[in-house]
Design a protein around this motif. Sequence first.
Motif, PDB file in Angstrom:
ATOM      1  N   ILE A 377       0.892  -1.106   0.076  1.00 30.02           N
ATOM      2  CA  ILE A 377      -0.005   0.066  -0.124  1.00 30.02           C
ATOM      3  C   ILE A 377       0.945   1.164  -0.052  1.00 30.02           C
ATOM      4  O   ILE A 377       1.661   1.462   0.795  1.00 30.02           O
ATOM      5  N   LYS A 378       0.812   2.102  -0.990  1.00 28.60           N
ATOM      6  CA  LYS A 378       1.602   3.358  -1.136  1.00 28.60           C
ATOM      7  C   LYS A 378       1.452   4.259  -0.095  1.00 28.60           C
ATOM      8  O   LYS A 378       0.418   4.306   0.508  1.00 28.60           O
ATOM      9  N   ASN A 379       2.456   4.900   0.328  1.00 33.51           N
ATOM     10  CA  ASN A 379       2.093   5.778   1.727  1.00 33.51           C
ATOM     11  C   ASN A 379       1.286   7.048   1.391  1.00 33.51           C
ATOM     12  O   ASN A 379       1.223   7.472   0.137  1.00 33.51           O
ATOM     13  N   LYS A 382      -4.169   8.278   4.199  1.00 34.03           N
ATOM     14  CA  LYS A 382      -5.011   7.319   4.322  1.00 34.03           C
ATOM     15  C   LYS A 382      -4.390   6.149   4.781  1.00 34.03           C
ATOM     16  O   LYS A 382      -5.024   5.181   5.670  1.00 34.03           O
ATOM     17  N   THR A 383      -2.983   5.952   4.194  1.00 36.84           N
ATOM     18  CA  THR A 383      -2.242   4.781   4.651  1.00 36.84           C
ATOM     19  C   THR A 383      -2.181   4.375   6.329  1.00 36.84           C
ATOM     20  O   THR A 383      -2.156   3.466   6.675  1.00 36.84           O
ATOM     21  N   GLN A 384      -1.731   5.778   6.886  1.00 33.68           N
ATOM     22  CA  GLN A 384      -1.648   5.424   8.279  1.00 33.68           C
ATOM     23  C   GLN A 384      -2.715   5.150   8.855  1.00 33.68           C
ATOM     24  O   GLN A 384      -2.911   4.408   9.872  1.00 33.68           O
ATOM     25  N   ASP A 425       6.232   3.009   2.231  1.00 35.12           N
ATOM     26  CA  ASP A 425       5.070   2.235   1.626  1.00 35.12           C
ATOM     27  C   ASP A 425       4.674   1.092   2.638  1.00 35.12           C
ATOM     28  O   ASP A 425       5.857   0.290   3.355  1.00 35.12           O
ATOM     29  N   LEU A 426       3.694   0.740   3.047  1.00 41.63           N
ATOM     30  CA  LEU A 426       2.976  -0.562   3.843  1.00 41.63           C
ATOM     31  C   LEU A 426       3.190  -1.522   3.066  1.00 41.63           C
ATOM     32  O   LEU A 426       2.711  -1.747   2.076  1.00 41.63           O
ATOM     33  N   PRO A 462      -8.292  -1.626   0.192  1.00 43.72           N
ATOM     34  CA  PRO A 462      -7.753  -0.576  -0.852  1.00 43.72           C
ATOM     35  C   PRO A 462      -8.805   0.161  -1.449  1.00 43.72           C
ATOM     36  O   PRO A 462      -8.510   1.468  -1.676  1.00 43.72           O
ATOM     37  N   TYR A 465     -10.205   2.638   1.505  1.00 40.96           N
ATOM     38  CA  TYR A 465      -9.468   3.778   1.827  1.00 40.96           C
ATOM     39  C   TYR A 465      -8.908   4.285   0.544  1.00 40.96           C
ATOM     40  O   TYR A 465      -8.233   5.695   0.825  1.00 40.96           O
ATOM     41  N   VAL A 467      -6.550   3.997  -1.682  1.00 42.75           N
ATOM     42  CA  VAL A 467      -5.115   4.383  -1.514  1.00 42.75           C
ATOM     43  C   VAL A 467      -4.685   3.185  -2.833  1.00 42.75           C
ATOM     44  O   VAL A 467      -4.774   2.120  -2.988  1.00 42.75           O
ATOM     45  N   SER A 469      -2.710   0.570  -4.321  1.00 46.68           N
ATOM     46  CA  SER A 469      -2.242  -0.518  -3.851  1.00 46.68           C
ATOM     47  C   SER A 469      -2.067  -1.947  -4.590  1.00 46.68           C
ATOM     48  O   SER A 469      -2.553  -1.778  -5.755  1.00 46.68           O
TER      49      SER A 469
END
Length: 833
Positions: A377-379, A382-384, A425-426, A462, A465, A467, A469
């Motif tokens: 998941i790209k930074n 909303k990733t946080q 990135d997550l 994904p 959120y 994001v 992904s």
Amino acid sequence: MKNLFYNLLLLFTVAVQAQLQSPAEFIPGYGSQVSYYHELENYFNHLTENSDYILKKQYGYTYQDRSLNAYYISTPQNLKELEDIRKNHLYQIGMLAEKPAKVNDKAIVWLSFNVHGNEPGAAESAMSVAFELINPNNKRTKEWLENTIVILDPCLNPDGYSRYGNWLRDVTGQMLHPGHTDREHMEPWPGGRQNHYAYDLNRDWAWQTQAESQQRIKLYNKWMPMVHVDVHEMGYNEPYFFPPAAEPMHEYITQAQKDFHMAIGEMTSKRFDLKGWNYYTRERFDLFYPSYGDTYPSFNGAVGMTYEQGGIGAGRAVVMSNGNVLTLQDRIDHHTEAVLTAVETASWQKDKLVKNFREYFKEAQDKPKGKYSTYVIKNGGKTQQLAELLERNNIQFTFANDTKKLNGYSYMDNDDRDFTVEPNDLIINVKQPKAILTQVLFESAPKLTDSLSYDITAWALPYAYGVESYALKNSFKIKTKAEVSYKGKLDFERVYAYYIPWNGRASAKTLSCLLKSGIKVRSARKASSFRGIKINPGDLIVLKGDNQNMYDFKNNMDMLLENKPDYEVMESGFSLEGGDLGGESYPLLSAPKVLLLAGEGISATDFGQAWFYFDQMIEYPLSIIDIRNVNRVDFSQFTTIVLADGYYDLDENQKDKLDSFIEDGGKVIAIGNALTVFEDREGYSLTRFASEADKMAEMERREEETLEARFMDYKNAERRSISEAVPGAVIENVIDKSHPLSYSLGNKYFSLKTSDMHYQLLKDVWNVAYVPQNYISFGFIGKNLKQNLENTVTFAVEQKGKGQVIYMVDNPLFRGFWENGNLLFSNAVFLVD
């Protein structure tokens, strides 16, 4: 000496039996009237004080400060070794690294009652179940507890239970009214089903938007039970439901879980057969949507089960359609028998349960069921928030600390493509104890075995959120870190402004904080570049020049922004590219004065989602009035009116009042069926069809279907009806990225559609988000509706006089977990002017 010992033991046993009271002995009117919540708590305190077979664990509080409690029930010896039993259990499934003390394996059974407050037969039966388990005279249950730990939560929703019970006591007298025409069978709005914020807690297990869910799942993850029984009530004319469950059943439900369902069905049916009680299995209640009290445990390795007793609307007693009178005591008796049978079955199958549970976790990691092994998941902001959700669910993840080029499935493009993993990135590797839950939450297109689903049929995080992904079939090696790292703040001798990215719910909460503090804030309307900073549309700017009355501008701003670590300090308003900070591309935002309507006709849950958004998500003040009092309200005191989904029975004078509010500069946000307030009304562009020809074509199609239906059979009528339905599907939307309503949503918006409502693209409005031709979708959509959704609007803004109406065909606040929807709603509240 020996005789003396036995005599003392006998005296002690008799004394305990004399002290330990049944619910009927302890609570006046038990079984004939709903107990107060404090009576329920007092009874469980009585049990813990008078028996060494039960221990209390308070795990939290509700929004109304009622305590949330779980009770451990087993033999005294097992309770002494409780922590060792728990640790050994987690160690065996890979969720605890250090090997604990050796203890014998136990079956771990979790019993949940009354997640819906107006289903009181559940909580009432919890007292009866607990008593029978620890009753010294009940030899059968003592045998079960030798190899079983029971964790009993008597009321998951104390606020809703109390709301319903207090109301029922207020409206009932000495005489029973089993006939239907009495107010005890006509619960008023909003009802007791939901929690304080009118959220349905039974749909919140995975998302954990509510405090009750968050606190309960924290304890649940510390135990990871092998069996979970979720005790409910349904319409009072329904017979009892117990497993096996119905289709559709998620493909990740194992054969071992299904086998236990069958064992439960066989055992419980024998008990009910002996008593002549009506029941059914394998109908209606499926195992698909992952956020229920049966499915969430199932995707965590347990045998998750729903138990349903007829009772909603029954009050104390009601005449059923078969002529029998159903009493509260009947409901208690049915639940008690069914739940105790579940505990008995778990005890009887203890060895098999333990073996299957451990194999579930081993196989999930050794042989992943899903197509993909890794998610990236790209930074972003909303990733946080997504990382916080994963952490609450005990799903392991890391953050990249290097760069690597890869190829994987793009959720946004619905196809494979090249991408680059970058620092922050997550990364989620499926090979972990929560492998199955992870795959379920990230699967874009869950496989449906039956289209007659009880709930939504797609939910991939994904899309929720919004994001960027990717899903990869294999794992990859890269340097990682445990937390996101932020670059150091730019260091300047003077401070000209503060830059705050508009990239998620945290941004809206920060804006709320600034506006409540009297800070003047601007919002970017076009992209600009400054030294070390790239500003995107929607990003926030706080100029020192706008806030000259603020003492110690820098230190105060740093304090206000401590929970938004990606902010930046700027030394100049002069841009390298785009507009300067003092230009027309950075208008000042006004602090909205918000009014939310409540009351009869409005969906309680949809109202609650809007209320929760303001009160808890972003902590912004709003006024709430009952729709009955709308004539008493001066709309000019407000700038924004929110109409949650519902049916608004407004007279012409009230509609004219709303028109004047809009024309004078007010903003109305209308969601779902609230759009009908404006549909086909003079002065508004909201209409189902773009032209008369489109309307005629639809009427001809329906007439043709009516003619064809003359030759169709009766038995497939229900399946044919869903050709126009959508229980809940994810649908691609094209967005106008230049409009403030779509700021920071991404290149496209995936909406969670939960109704068949649709409007062709509107004229003379901004169609900010719409469903294109040949759109991407996930989940079930009826074949007729699927085609009709092409070129229909999802979110639109209509200018009327000095104000505007924001039409939201789909509810962006649905259950609070659609985070890109929360951001879209924030845009509507703060950025659209």
